[in-house]
Design a protein around this motif. Structure first.
Motif: not given
Length: 562
Positions: A68-85
């Protein structure tokens, strides 16, 4: 234009889905009066649960958002460094297991999951708004208990566990950040990573950070230095605090900016710290009044205004890009309607009309304070394997898109320069901040833009009170500054009958196990629809009038091409 000519145009439009009404709201749009760039500030999304990214419905929605976007969409997400086996995804939980240590305390890096997340973005032409957080278990100064098991209805503060604490070793923390950026450059290339935005943590002025403000500043200094050592041209910013409309949040933002300007850097000992963009959050505050949802856009706009005011007070920072890292009607995407009845706005057209009206006022406020608003992150994605239309703040349910996403499709059609809108208008950002949108005065207004071969007008009929759905108001548009040409007019709408999968689902009887044919029908209803067939106008002069009806909580987009 003569009266007879106005009527002629009105009759033409009536036959194509528009109508003539008594005493219409008068809105004037001068396409020759440019007021600023139509920046794609809406092309930013975020969510708590990073592992949903590469799941079935997550991939499907990301594909739609990218398209839907004519430009690149930026995406932000939490917990990218969180530990969980187990790498389990759950409400307000996600993990990558990127950092562990051996028995001697030596770092072990595993980029498998984080690569899977970022690959999903890159494959769709999207870009990470890379959040450096939260704390890996092996680095946490208080690792136990580490994982939360939150669910709607539970106390929000139950989520703040070992992942929210400062590192026990800032040097190891910095090395993790350095290795992550270095790995990203090796995998995606220097030019690609230079186009990303890196930020440190989320809302470190409340429970998401179980340290002090000074400890956050130290965390930022070490992370920012590591980012710049790995890639000197990378962009790093913060502090991603809660809405500055709250005095303590404003104080936190000011403290951070003072340090960035002339504080002693914890990592380098030098003056100040790298700051390529500034982030803060802005949230509304709906409530239930006599069993009816009452929104509070004024609270969100107040956060925006106070944030802009603070940034504008720093001459050295005033021109830096501002990203409103979360910009939403309220604060908890994972809080469902069943447990939080004031969230009943989310499935239908109230969310979509609110979105149109709120984004327009962000432009107004940026113009007023002369700041560089780059983006406003909508914190609403999707939730895998949940009930249909459960009332989460999301763009889609079980792979079917909600009405609100179609407003972003409309935004994606707007480009060029924003132009002047005037007329008999009941509300602007100032009145909404002060009094909201209540009583008998709906917020009927427009955002318009002019490009080389097209012009666009987004109209909305918004009210803070979620009632009188389907009630219509007539709007008379006086358009000036268009070329004398043969003009193609397209009218798109989000209302009770158009671009509204939720209403179709309700009319099906609200099935929780819809059939394959029903799902197909819902998917079709979730797309942006025209309110009428396209039609041509032979404009022999640059000024003429159009007239249309717009439903309460409805949004329309007129695209005029030549």
């Amino acid at each position: 234009m003569k009266f007879k000519q106005i009527i002629l145009f009105a009759l033409i439009l009536s036959s194509t889905g528009f109508s003539v009404a008594q005493e219409p709201v008068k809105i004037n749009i001068d396409f020759s009066s440019k007021i600023g760039e139509m920046k794609p500030i809406w092309a930013w999304w975020g969510y708590d649960e990073p592992n949903y990214t590469y799941m079935k419905d997550g991939q499907k929605l990301l594909t739609e958002i990218a398209a839907l976007s004519p430009v690149p969409v930026y995406v932000r997400a939490h917990s990218l460094l969180v530990t969980d086996e187990g790498l389990r995804a759950a409400l307000k939980w996600g993990s990558t297991n990127v950092y562990t240590e051996d028995d001697q305390g030596n770092p072990i890096y595993d980029w498998t999951v984080i690569d899977q997340i970022f690959d999903t973005y890159i494959q769709r032409g999207m870009k990470p708004f890379a959040q450096i957080g939260f704390m890996p278990k092996a680095l946490s100064s208080k690792p136990e208990p580490y994982r939360h098991f939150w669910k709607p209805g539970a106390k929000y503060e139950e989520i703040y566990r070992g992942w929210a604490y400062p590192p026990k070793d800032y040097e190891k923390w910095a090395e993790l950040v350095f290795q992550w950026v270095k790995h990203s450059v090796n995998r995606y290339g220097k030019e690609e990573v230079e186009s990303w935005y890196w930020e440190v943590w989320n809302e470190p002025n409340i429970g998401y950070w179980q340290g002090t403000t000074e400890e956050y500043i130290k965390l930022y200094d070490y992370a920012a230095d590591a980012v710049k050592r790995a890639l000197p041209t990378a962009r790093i910013g913060g502090p991603e605090g809660t809405g500055p409309g709250w005095d303590k949040a404003a104080e936190f933002l000011t403290t951070f900016l003072n340090h960035a300007r002339n504080g002693t850097n914890y990592a380098t000992g030098k003056k100040g710290t790298p700051l390529d963009f500034i982030t803060f959050h802005a949230k509304g505050s709906p409530k239930l009044v006599d069993s009816v949802v009452q929104m509070n856009m004024g609270a969100q706009l107040n956060d925006v205004e106070k944030g802009f005011e603070i940034v504008a007070s720093y001459p050295e920072f005033k021109n830096l890009p501002i990203i409103i890292g979360e910009s939403d009607p309220e604060g908890c995407a994972a809080c469902s309607e069943a447990d939080y009845p004031h969230n009943a706005y989310r499935n239908g057209t109230m969310y979509s009309s609110y979105t149109a009206a709120a984004f327009a006022r962000k432009f107004e406020l940026a113009d007023q304070y002369g700041v560089n608003l780059l983006g406003a992150v909508t914190w609403g994605f999707e939730f895998e394997n949940q009930a249909w239309y459960a009332g989460f703040r999301d763009m889609a349910t079980n792979g079917v898109e909600k009405p609100v996403l179609n407003v972003f499709r409309m935004f994606g059609m707007m480009s060029g320069q924003r132009v002047k809108v005037s007329g008999e208008l009941n509300h602007n950002h100032e009145s909404i901040i002060k009094n909201g949108v209540k009583g008998d005065k709906n917020d009927i207004n427009a955002l318009a833009a002019m490009d080389k071969n097209s012009a666009t007008v987004m109209l909305w009929n918004y009210h803070d009170i979620n009632e009188k759905m389907g009630e219509t108001s007539s709007v008379k548009l006086s358009l000036a500054g268009l070329p004398k040409n043969k003009l193609l007019v397209q009218h798109f709408s989000v209302d009770q009958e158009h671009s509204n999968s939720y209403n179709v689902w309700l009319n099906m009887g609200s099935p929780q196990n819809p059939t394959a044919s029903q799902i197909k029908e819902l998917e079709k209803a979730g797309q942006l629809k025209m309110a009428s067939s396209p039609f041509w106008i032979n404009a022999d002069q640059s000024e003429f009038d159009l007239q249309l009806d717009i439903e309460r909580q409805g949004v329309s987009l007129l695209k005029i091409s030549w």
